[in-house]
Motif scaffolding. Structure first.
Motif, PDB file in Angstrom:
ATOM      1  N   UNK A   1      48.801  30.494  29.855  1.00  0.00           N
ATOM      2  CA  UNK A   1      47.753  30.291  30.860  1.00  0.00           C
ATOM      3  C   UNK A   1      48.038  29.120  31.796  1.00  0.00           C
ATOM      4  N   UNK A   2      48.456  27.957  31.295  1.00  0.00           N
ATOM      5  CA  UNK A   2      48.728  26.857  32.241  1.00  0.00           C
ATOM      6  C   UNK A   2      49.817  27.217  33.258  1.00  0.00           C
ATOM      7  N   UNK A   3      50.917  27.793  32.791  1.00  0.00           N
ATOM      8  CA  UNK A   3      52.024  28.154  33.700  1.00  0.00           C
ATOM      9  C   UNK A   3      51.597  29.237  34.681  1.00  0.00           C
ATOM     10  N   UNK A   4      50.894  30.234  34.182  1.00  0.00           N
ATOM     11  CA  UNK A   4      50.457  31.327  35.059  1.00  0.00           C
ATOM     12  C   UNK A   4      49.417  30.848  36.067  1.00  0.00           C
ATOM     13  N   UNK A   5      48.601  29.883  35.688  1.00  0.00           N
ATOM     14  CA  UNK A   5      47.642  29.309  36.630  1.00  0.00           C
ATOM     15  C   UNK A   5      48.366  28.553  37.740  1.00  0.00           C
ATOM     16  N   UNK A   6      49.427  27.849  37.386  1.00  0.00           N
ATOM     17  CA  UNK A   6      50.232  27.161  38.397  1.00  0.00           C
ATOM     18  C   UNK A   6      50.859  28.183  39.342  1.00  0.00           C
ATOM     19  N   UNK A   7      51.264  29.338  38.822  1.00  0.00           N
ATOM     20  CA  UNK A   7      51.806  30.400  39.689  1.00  0.00           C
ATOM     21  C   UNK A   7      50.757  30.813  40.729  1.00  0.00           C
ATOM     22  N   UNK A   8      49.513  30.942  40.299  1.00  0.00           N
ATOM     23  CA  UNK A   8      48.457  31.309  41.240  1.00  0.00           C
ATOM     24  C   UNK A   8      48.226  30.208  42.273  1.00  0.00           C
ATOM     25  N   UNK A   9      48.306  28.968  41.847  1.00  0.00           N
ATOM     26  CA  UNK A   9      48.144  27.842  42.782  1.00  0.00           C
ATOM     27  C   UNK A   9      49.251  27.872  43.829  1.00  0.00           C
ATOM     28  N   UNK A  10      50.486  28.085  43.380  1.00  0.00           N
ATOM     29  CA  UNK A  10      51.624  28.150  44.307  1.00  0.00           C
ATOM     30  C   UNK A  10      51.420  29.290  45.307  1.00  0.00           C
ATOM     31  N   UNK A  11      50.904  30.417  44.833  1.00  0.00           N
ATOM     32  CA  UNK A  11      50.621  31.529  45.741  1.00  0.00           C
ATOM     33  C   UNK A  11      49.511  31.168  46.729  1.00  0.00           C
ATOM     34  N   UNK A  12      48.456  30.520  46.259  1.00  0.00           N
ATOM     35  CA  UNK A  12      47.272  30.277  47.092  1.00  0.00           C
ATOM     36  C   UNK A  12      47.496  29.275  48.218  1.00  0.00           C
ATOM     37  N   UNK A  13      48.320  28.290  48.018  1.00  0.00           N
ATOM     38  CA  UNK A  13      48.462  27.218  49.014  1.00  0.00           C
ATOM     39  C   UNK A  13      48.828  27.754  50.404  1.00  0.00           C
ATOM     40  N   UNK A  14      49.842  28.609  50.548  1.00  0.00           N
ATOM     41  CA  UNK A  14      50.145  29.096  51.909  1.00  0.00           C
ATOM     42  C   UNK A  14      49.098  30.069  52.465  1.00  0.00           C
ATOM     43  N   UNK A  15      48.254  30.632  51.602  1.00  0.00           N
ATOM     44  CA  UNK A  15      47.276  31.595  52.117  1.00  0.00           C
ATOM     45  C   UNK A  15      46.248  30.929  53.024  1.00  0.00           C
ATOM     46  N   UNK A  16      46.030  29.627  52.866  1.00  0.00           N
ATOM     47  CA  UNK A  16      45.125  28.937  53.779  1.00  0.00           C
ATOM     48  C   UNK A  16      45.671  29.007  55.205  1.00  0.00           C
ATOM     49  N   UNK A  17      46.972  28.792  55.353  1.00  0.00           N
ATOM     50  CA  UNK A  17      47.588  28.888  56.681  1.00  0.00           C
ATOM     51  C   UNK A  17      47.480  30.295  57.243  1.00  0.00           C
ATOM     52  N   UNK A  18      47.554  31.278  56.377  1.00  0.00           N
ATOM     53  CA  UNK A  18      47.418  32.662  56.823  1.00  0.00           C
ATOM     54  C   UNK A  18      46.022  32.928  57.380  1.00  0.00           C
TER      55      UNK A  18
END
Length: 167
Positions: free
Chosen positions: A72-89
């Motif tokens: 869960x911690x690693x997979x949550x970090x994966x989601x964070x990494x995905x989410x950060x550029x979506x703000x720019x989108x």
């Protein structure tokens, strides 16, 4: 039921829903390929194929892991990494959509079709305004599980010695 048990159940429900949301979205990206590449090209013209693929992997693997409570911690970090550029989108579309509207509206001659398009325009713009706030909620929830782990009712509890923890 004890308060602590209710909290663990609520955390588990939140974790499953968060993971499921990204898993379903990632699977949708696979079905709609090359749409993720086209989306990635809006922010990253060079390397869009690779980044579209990586974004999809982050959503599928991260979402599945969070939903099932596996790493869960690693997979949550994966989601964070995905989410950060979506703000720019979202900011990109909030800037570009208004300029596209005038061009498309002028090209539509039928009054009824123009009314339909006005509704589409309002909904598309609104979706990106709301998307920014939704992503903040997703980011906060993913950060919570990156720190907390699966807490209860996740597969991490069966193999706690193998779970990679960052905090």
């Amino acid at each position: 039921m004890e308060h602590a048990t209710v909290v663990l159940i609520a955390e588990s429900i939140l974790r499953v829903i968060l993971g499921w949301r990204f898993l379903i979205s990632g699977l949708s990206n696979i079905r709609r390929w090359p749409n993720p590449v086209q989306t990635a090209s809006l922010l990253f013209p060079k390397g869009a194929n690779f980044l579209g693929f990586i974004a999809t992997v982050l959503m599928v693997v991260g979402g599945l892991g969070v939903a099932a409570g596996i790493q869960t911690p690693s997979c949550s970090v994966m989601l964070i990494v995905f989410l950060i550029p979506t703000f720019n989108l979202h900011f990109y579309w909030l800037k570009v959509l208004p300029t596209m509207v005038a061009v498309v509206k002028n090209a539509i001659g039928n009054e009824k079709a123009q009314n339909y398009f006005r509704t589409f325009d309002r909904q598309a713009y609104h979706a990106h305004e709301v998307g920014i706030r939704d992503n903040l909620v997703f980011l906060a929830a993913a950060a919570y599980f990156a720190v907390r782990g699966s807490a209860a009712y996740g597969l991490d509890n069966l193999m706690s010695g193998w779970v990679v923890r960052f905090f």
